[in-house]
Design a protein around this motif. Structure first.
Motif, PDB file in Angstrom:
ATOM      1  N   GLY A   1      69.305  31.926  25.373  1.00 18.22           N
ATOM      2  CA  GLY A   1      68.825  30.972  24.423  1.00 18.22           C
ATOM      3  C   GLY A   1      68.808  29.555  24.805  1.00 18.22           C
ATOM      4  O   GLY A   1      68.165  28.739  24.201  1.00 18.22           O
ATOM      5  N   GLY A   2      69.609  29.277  25.853  1.00 19.13           N
ATOM      6  CA  GLY A   2      69.863  27.910  26.543  1.00 19.13           C
ATOM      7  C   GLY A   2      70.005  26.872  25.444  1.00 19.13           C
ATOM      8  O   GLY A   2      70.918  27.034  24.836  1.00 19.13           O
ATOM      9  N   SER A   3      69.268  25.932  25.637  1.00 18.61           N
ATOM     10  CA  SER A   3      69.482  24.696  24.722  1.00 18.61           C
ATOM     11  C   SER A   3      68.625  24.651  23.158  1.00 18.61           C
ATOM     12  O   SER A   3      68.569  23.822  22.459  1.00 18.61           O
ATOM     13  N   CYS A   4      68.150  25.918  22.959  1.00 17.94           N
ATOM     14  CA  CYS A   4      67.299  25.915  21.659  1.00 17.94           C
ATOM     15  C   CYS A   4      68.354  26.060  20.553  1.00 17.94           C
ATOM     16  O   CYS A   4      69.414  26.400  20.632  1.00 17.94           O
ATOM     17  N   PRO A   5      68.069  25.124  19.438  1.00 18.90           N
ATOM     18  CA  PRO A   5      69.114  24.824  18.547  1.00 18.90           C
ATOM     19  C   PRO A   5      69.124  25.868  17.361  1.00 18.90           C
ATOM     20  O   PRO A   5      70.160  25.868  16.753  1.00 18.90           O
ATOM     21  N   VAL A   6      68.161  26.882  17.350  1.00 17.61           N
ATOM     22  CA  VAL A   6      68.371  27.839  16.390  1.00 17.61           C
ATOM     23  C   VAL A   6      68.411  28.990  17.110  1.00 17.61           C
ATOM     24  O   VAL A   6      67.648  29.789  17.902  1.00 17.61           O
ATOM     25  N   LYS A   7      69.670  29.788  17.014  1.00 20.58           N
ATOM     26  CA  LYS A   7      69.907  31.117  17.557  1.00 20.58           C
ATOM     27  C   LYS A   7      70.342  32.289  16.555  1.00 20.58           C
ATOM     28  O   LYS A   7      70.596  33.396  17.064  1.00 20.58           O
ATOM     29  N   ASP A   8      70.387  32.009  15.406  1.00 22.18           N
ATOM     30  CA  ASP A   8      70.816  33.039  14.401  1.00 22.18           C
ATOM     31  C   ASP A   8      69.576  33.433  13.487  1.00 22.18           C
ATOM     32  O   ASP A   8      68.414  32.605  13.560  1.00 22.18           O
ATOM     33  N   ILE A   9      69.403  34.797  13.229  1.00 24.99           N
ATOM     34  CA  ILE A   9      68.344  35.187  12.342  1.00 24.99           C
ATOM     35  C   ILE A   9      68.019  34.541  11.165  1.00 24.99           C
ATOM     36  O   ILE A   9      66.869  34.397  10.856  1.00 24.99           O
ATOM     37  N   ASN A  10      69.035  34.168  10.331  1.00 28.25           N
ATOM     38  CA  ASN A  10      68.715  33.738   8.950  1.00 28.25           C
ATOM     39  C   ASN A  10      68.014  32.428   9.220  1.00 28.25           C
ATOM     40  O   ASN A  10      67.013  32.147   8.437  1.00 28.25           O
ATOM     41  N   THR A  11      68.476  31.460   9.999  1.00 24.53           N
ATOM     42  CA  THR A  11      67.979  29.947  10.072  1.00 24.53           C
ATOM     43  C   THR A  11      66.417  30.414  10.781  1.00 24.53           C
ATOM     44  O   THR A  11      65.617  29.642  10.254  1.00 24.53           O
TER      45      THR A  11
END
Length: 449
Positions: free
Chosen positions: A174-184
């Motif tokens: 996911g590199g620099s993407c700030p959202v990596k969790d499914i809930n968010t």
């Protein structure tokens, strides 16, 4: 064997095999003076082919002589043991990717077939390995490295060459993407809209009237700007990288929600739309062609000789699609116009789109279809893929030296209907690549050394 017996089939199937036969005969047969010449006219009518034109090679089931290279041998993969994933759960996808990246063919089809499929397999792997967790990426970089090594090892064990592609273990994180969790992710993105747009994609419409691609970009933008003040700086390049990384997260979410085959189909269509917008060939400055063709107004032997010699070098690079060939012809034509060649030398010298892809005696080339294609392995016939060989489409001469307004979606740039010989003639489902392997080993690869 149906193809070789059908000497009265129309050009779509017959010339597909002649493409292979003629290349192979240059290496495996006596000098051309001892052979009957290939027919040069009447190609829209039934053609009688002399058996002396066809190369002599063993029937299926018999041992190949030493001049025929053997297929890569498979081996049992040696995995790191540190990647918590059962690769058998995506065995069909792995087999398809290994086939599309088969070792001897991968360098020739990397741009159109191998790397798009490898990218799709990484997206789907990312979705599957995180499916039982609340994250959409492999957060541990060490685990990402181990899993990527295992993926490459498994593919290699099946005869694949994935080194022709530029992907790394970083594509799983996911590199620099700030959202990596499914809930968010699901709180931030209109997931219903995204899923509806990408569940079923029309391959004939997506590239020009996109539905899925804009939905992915919108979702990626929404999560890329999440907590903007703490995660994103104002550097343009960084923003581009973040958006690209977030697209990977979106692909991972789709991989969790769609069946593997549906996800793979969607990702491959999106990749086809992308690769068909750019010419993958490299053109050196055509100084000699410009010199020979600058002032011609009628067919000129010196101009055509120089032009054909230049294109002969370009066409050895790789197999390209029919749409890529249109762009490549226009790119090269624009270079000639910029150098002062204003006459349509493509028309003067009978340059067709196929001339920008791999050729046999300069008469028949193989243009891959613009729709997503795969290399297929069959135990009885070897590797095969489908080429568009039915229409000799003249290479388009650009109206100016600029390519800024070029679009394949304009009505005037529409391609003729793609050939359907693979359904009309059941025995002719593409090229029998047991011969292409010979082409690569004995003809093409030495030229690149």
């Amino acid at each position: 064997m149906d193809c070789m017996k059908g000497a009265t089939l129309v050009k779509g199937c017959l010339w597909a095999h002649l493409f292979l036969f003629t290349i192979c005969s240059s290496k495996l047969l006596p000098p051309s003076s001892e052979l009957v010449s290939l027919p040069s006219s009447g190609i829209f009518e039934p053609i009688e082919i002399s058996p002396s034109v066809l190369p002599h090679y063993p029937f299926l089931g018999k041992t190949l002589p030493p001049m025929y290279p053997s297929f890569p041998k498979t081996y049992k993969p040696v995995l790191t043991g540190k990647c918590p994933f059962n690769f058998s759960s995506i065995s069909k996808l792995i087999d398809k990717t290994a086939s599309d990246c088969s070792q001897l063919l991968a360098p020739l089809v990397a741009n159109v077939i191998c790397c798009p499929q490898f990218a799709s397999s990484l997206h789907i792997f990312q979705g599957h390995i995180t499916k039982k967790s609340d994250v959409l990426v492999v957060q541990n970089r060490t685990m990402a490295d181990d899993c990527f090594k295992d993926i490459v090892e498994v593919l290699s064990s099946k005869g694949a060459n994935s080194s022709v592609c530029s992907f790394t273990s970083g594509n799983l994180t996911g590199g620099s993407c700030p959202v990596k969790d499914i809930n968010t992710f699901e709180r931030t993105v209109n997931t219903t809209k995204l899923l509806n747009a990408c569940s079923v994609i029309d391959p004939l419409k997506e590239c020009c009237r996109s539905v899925c691609q804009p939905a992915i970009v919108e979702a990626a933008f929404q999560i890329s700007t999440f907590e903007t003040n703490t995660n994103i700086n104002t550097n343009t390049n960084t923003n581009i990288d973040v958006l690209s990384d977030c697209k990977g997260v979106v692909y991972s979410w789709l991989s969790r929600k769609l069946p593997s085959e549906a996800a793979d189909s969607a990702f491959r269509i999106l990749a086809a739309c992308k690769v068909n917008k750019v010419c993958p060939l490299e053109f050196k400055q055509p100084v000699e062609v410009i010199k020979a063709c600058r002032n011609v107004g009628a067919p000129s032997p010196s101009c055509c000789s120089s032009l054909n010699s230049y294109i002969a070098g370009v066409q050895r690079q790789m197999l390209i699609t029919n749409r890529q060939a249109i762009i490549c012809a226009s790119v090269f034509g624009s270079m000639l116009r910029k150098g002062g060649v204003l006459t349509d030398v493509y028309e003067l010298c009978d340059v067709d789109l196929k001339d920008f892809s791999i050729q046999a005696y300069g008469e028949e080339g193989c243009l891959l279809r613009s729709l997503p294609a795969d290399i297929v392995y069959d135990n009885s016939s070897g590797f095969s893929f489908t080429c568009d060989l039915s229409d000799n489409i003249a290479a388009p001469w650009p109206s100016s030296s600029s390519m800024t307004s070029f679009s394949l979606c304009a009505p005037e740039m529409s391609l003729p209907a793609l050939p359907t010989s693979h359904t009309e003639y059941p025995g002719c489902k593409g090229f029998l690549l047991d011969l292409v392997i010979i082409v690569i080993a004995l003809f093409i690869l030495p030229l690149n050394n």
